[in-house]
Design a protein around this motif. Structure first.
Motif, PDB file in Angstrom:
ATOM      1  N   PHE A  48       1.777  -6.776 -15.057  1.00 20.08           N
ATOM      2  CA  PHE A  48       0.927  -6.348 -13.954  1.00 20.08           C
ATOM      3  C   PHE A  48      -0.141  -5.409 -14.486  1.00 20.08           C
ATOM      4  O   PHE A  48       0.150  -4.525 -15.284  1.00 20.08           O
ATOM      5  CB  PHE A  48       1.764  -5.606 -12.899  1.00 20.08           C
ATOM      6  N   ARG A  49      -1.360  -5.591 -14.024  1.00 12.05           N
ATOM      7  CA  ARG A  49      -2.448  -4.700 -14.419  1.00 12.05           C
ATOM      8  C   ARG A  49      -2.241  -3.360 -13.713  1.00 12.05           C
ATOM      9  O   ARG A  49      -2.001  -3.303 -12.508  1.00 12.05           O
ATOM     10  CB  ARG A  49      -3.799  -5.300 -14.041  1.00 12.05           C
ATOM     11  N   ARG A  50      -2.325  -2.268 -14.479  1.00 12.28           N
ATOM     12  CA  ARG A  50      -2.093  -0.929 -13.918  1.00 12.28           C
ATOM     13  C   ARG A  50      -2.962  -0.678 -12.688  1.00 12.28           C
ATOM     14  O   ARG A  50      -2.486  -0.160 -11.676  1.00 12.28           O
ATOM     15  CB  ARG A  50      -2.366   0.147 -14.967  1.00 12.28           C
ATOM     16  N   SER A  51      -4.225  -1.050 -12.736  1.00 12.35           N
ATOM     17  CA  SER A  51      -5.131  -0.795 -11.610  1.00 12.35           C
ATOM     18  C   SER A  51      -4.672  -1.533 -10.349  1.00 12.35           C
ATOM     19  O   SER A  51      -4.797  -1.004  -9.245  1.00 12.35           O
ATOM     20  CB  SER A  51      -6.561  -1.173 -11.968  1.00 12.35           C
ATOM     21  N   ASP A  52      -4.118  -2.738 -10.489  1.00 13.24           N
ATOM     22  CA  ASP A  52      -3.617  -3.484  -9.331  1.00 13.24           C
ATOM     23  C   ASP A  52      -2.390  -2.807  -8.732  1.00 13.24           C
ATOM     24  O   ASP A  52      -2.240  -2.736  -7.508  1.00 13.24           O
ATOM     25  CB  ASP A  52      -3.266  -4.923  -9.727  1.00 13.24           C
ATOM     26  N   VAL A  53      -1.520  -2.298  -9.594  1.00 12.14           N
ATOM     27  CA  VAL A  53      -0.314  -1.623  -9.118  1.00 12.14           C
ATOM     28  C   VAL A  53      -0.683  -0.316  -8.420  1.00 12.14           C
ATOM     29  O   VAL A  53      -0.142   0.010  -7.358  1.00 12.14           O
ATOM     30  CB  VAL A  53       0.672  -1.375 -10.276  1.00 12.14           C
ATOM     31  N   GLU A  54      -1.628   0.417  -8.995  1.00 16.19           N
ATOM     32  CA  GLU A  54      -2.068   1.667  -8.369  1.00 16.19           C
ATOM     33  C   GLU A  54      -2.718   1.401  -7.012  1.00 16.19           C
ATOM     34  O   GLU A  54      -2.519   2.149  -6.057  1.00 16.19           O
ATOM     35  CB  GLU A  54      -3.012   2.418  -9.293  1.00 16.19           C
ATOM     36  N   LYS A  55      -3.488   0.322  -6.911  1.00 16.86           N
ATOM     37  CA  LYS A  55      -4.098  -0.055  -5.626  1.00 16.86           C
ATOM     38  C   LYS A  55      -3.010  -0.383  -4.606  1.00 16.86           C
ATOM     39  O   LYS A  55      -3.077   0.060  -3.455  1.00 16.86           O
ATOM     40  CB  LYS A  55      -5.025  -1.256  -5.819  1.00 16.86           C
ATOM     41  N   LEU A  56      -2.013  -1.133  -5.020  1.00 14.69           N
ATOM     42  CA  LEU A  56      -0.901  -1.474  -4.128  1.00 14.69           C
ATOM     43  C   LEU A  56      -0.178  -0.210  -3.669  1.00 14.69           C
ATOM     44  O   LEU A  56       0.174  -0.081  -2.491  1.00 14.69           O
ATOM     45  CB  LEU A  56       0.069  -2.424  -4.841  1.00 14.69           C
ATOM     46  N   ALA A  57       0.020   0.735  -4.566  1.00 12.24           N
ATOM     47  CA  ALA A  57       0.686   1.995  -4.215  1.00 12.24           C
ATOM     48  C   ALA A  57      -0.129   2.759  -3.165  1.00 12.24           C
ATOM     49  O   ALA A  57       0.441   3.284  -2.206  1.00 12.24           O
ATOM     50  CB  ALA A  57       0.877   2.845  -5.467  1.00 12.24           C
ATOM     51  N   ARG A  58      -1.458   2.804  -3.335  1.00 11.09           N
ATOM     52  CA  ARG A  58      -2.312   3.482  -2.347  1.00 11.09           C
ATOM     53  C   ARG A  58      -2.236   2.797  -0.988  1.00 11.09           C
ATOM     54  O   ARG A  58      -2.151   3.449   0.045  1.00 11.09           O
ATOM     55  CB  ARG A  58      -3.768   3.527  -2.826  1.00 11.09           C
ATOM     56  N   GLU A  59      -2.242   1.458  -0.981  1.00  6.92           N
ATOM     57  CA  GLU A  59      -2.163   0.707   0.266  1.00  6.92           C
ATOM     58  C   GLU A  59      -0.845   0.948   0.980  1.00  6.92           C
ATOM     59  O   GLU A  59      -0.792   1.033   2.207  1.00  6.92           O
ATOM     60  CB  GLU A  59      -2.354  -0.788  -0.003  1.00  6.92           C
ATOM     61  N   ARG A  60       0.225   1.073   0.217  1.00  9.17           N
ATOM     62  CA  ARG A  60       1.554   1.293   0.809  1.00  9.17           C
ATOM     63  C   ARG A  60       1.680   2.695   1.385  1.00  9.17           C
ATOM     64  O   ARG A  60       2.482   2.916   2.283  1.00  9.17           O
ATOM     65  CB  ARG A  60       2.642   1.055  -0.230  1.00  9.17           C
ATOM     66  N   GLN A  61       0.902   3.655   0.891  1.00  7.33           N
ATOM     67  CA  GLN A  61       0.959   5.023   1.405  1.00  7.33           C
ATOM     68  C   GLN A  61       0.224   5.172   2.717  1.00  7.33           C
ATOM     69  O   GLN A  61       0.523   6.069   3.486  1.00  7.33           O
ATOM     70  CB  GLN A  61       0.360   6.002   0.376  1.00  7.33           C
ATOM     71  N   SER A  62      -0.754   4.318   2.977  1.00 10.08           N
ATOM     72  CA  SER A  62      -1.531   4.458   4.212  1.00 10.08           C
ATOM     73  C   SER A  62      -0.979   3.658   5.350  1.00 10.08           C
ATOM     74  O   SER A  62       0.032   3.129   5.361  1.00 10.08           O
ATOM     75  CB  SER A  62      -2.975   4.085   3.988  1.00 10.08           C
TER      76      SER A  62
END
Length: 62
Positions: A48-62
Protein backbone atom coordinates in the motif's frame (compact mmCIF):
# COMPACT_ATOMS: atom_id res chain seq x y z
CA UNK A 1 13.54 5.23 -0.19
CA UNK A 2 12.72 7.42 2.82
CA UNK A 3 10.07 6.29 5.28
CA UNK A 4 8.39 9.70 5.33
CA UNK A 5 8.13 9.88 1.53
CA UNK A 6 4.54 9.79 0.22
CA UNK A 7 5.59 7.22 -2.38
CA UNK A 8 6.80 4.76 0.25
CA UNK A 9 5.21 1.35 -0.10
CA UNK A 10 3.98 -0.34 3.09
CA UNK A 11 3.25 -3.95 3.88
CA UNK A 12 -0.22 -4.78 5.17
CA UNK A 13 1.13 -4.97 8.72
CA UNK A 14 2.82 -1.58 8.41
CA UNK A 15 -0.28 -0.01 6.88
CA UNK A 16 -2.66 -1.11 9.65
CA UNK A 17 -0.44 0.56 12.25
CA UNK A 18 -1.63 3.85 10.70
CA UNK A 19 -5.28 2.77 10.83
CA UNK A 20 -6.55 2.38 14.41
CA UNK A 21 -9.00 -0.49 14.95
CA UNK A 22 -8.39 -1.97 11.47
CA UNK A 23 -7.11 -5.52 11.11
CA UNK A 24 -4.85 -6.71 8.30
CA UNK A 25 -7.69 -8.83 6.90
CA UNK A 26 -10.05 -5.85 6.84
CA UNK A 27 -7.50 -3.78 4.93
CA UNK A 28 -7.04 -6.63 2.44
CA UNK A 29 -10.82 -6.84 1.94
CA UNK A 30 -11.00 -3.10 1.32
CA UNK A 31 -8.22 -3.46 -1.25
CA UNK A 32 -10.05 -6.29 -2.99
CA UNK A 33 -13.22 -4.15 -3.15
CA UNK A 34 -11.24 -1.19 -4.53
CA UNK A 35 -11.74 1.02 -1.47
CA UNK A 36 -7.99 1.54 -1.22
CA UNK A 37 -5.38 1.25 -3.94
CA UNK A 38 -3.01 -1.67 -3.66
CA UNK A 39 -0.10 -3.21 -5.53
CA UNK A 40 -0.25 -6.99 -5.45
CA UNK A 41 3.12 -8.65 -5.81
CA UNK A 42 3.67 -11.85 -7.79
CA UNK A 43 3.85 -13.62 -4.42
CA UNK A 44 0.30 -12.44 -3.65
CA UNK A 45 1.45 -10.06 -0.93
CA UNK A 46 -0.06 -6.61 -0.77
CA UNK A 47 1.75 -3.26 -0.80
CA UNK A 48 0.00 0.00 0.00
CA UNK A 49 1.25 3.47 -0.83
CA UNK A 50 1.79 5.43 2.41
CA UNK A 51 -0.06 8.48 1.05
CA UNK A 52 -3.14 6.35 0.24
CA UNK A 53 -3.17 4.83 3.72
CA UNK A 54 -2.78 8.25 5.35
CA UNK A 55 -5.67 9.57 3.23
CA UNK A 56 -7.83 6.63 4.30
CA UNK A 57 -6.94 7.29 7.95
CA UNK A 58 -7.99 10.96 7.60
CA UNK A 59 -11.28 9.94 5.95
CA UNK A 60 -12.02 7.47 8.75
CA UNK A 61 -11.48 10.18 11.39
CA UNK A 62 -14.06 12.53 9.91
Amino acid sequence: MANDDDSTWLTTTQAVTLLPAVTPRTLQRWAQKGSVQVQVLASGRYRFRRSDVEKLARERQS
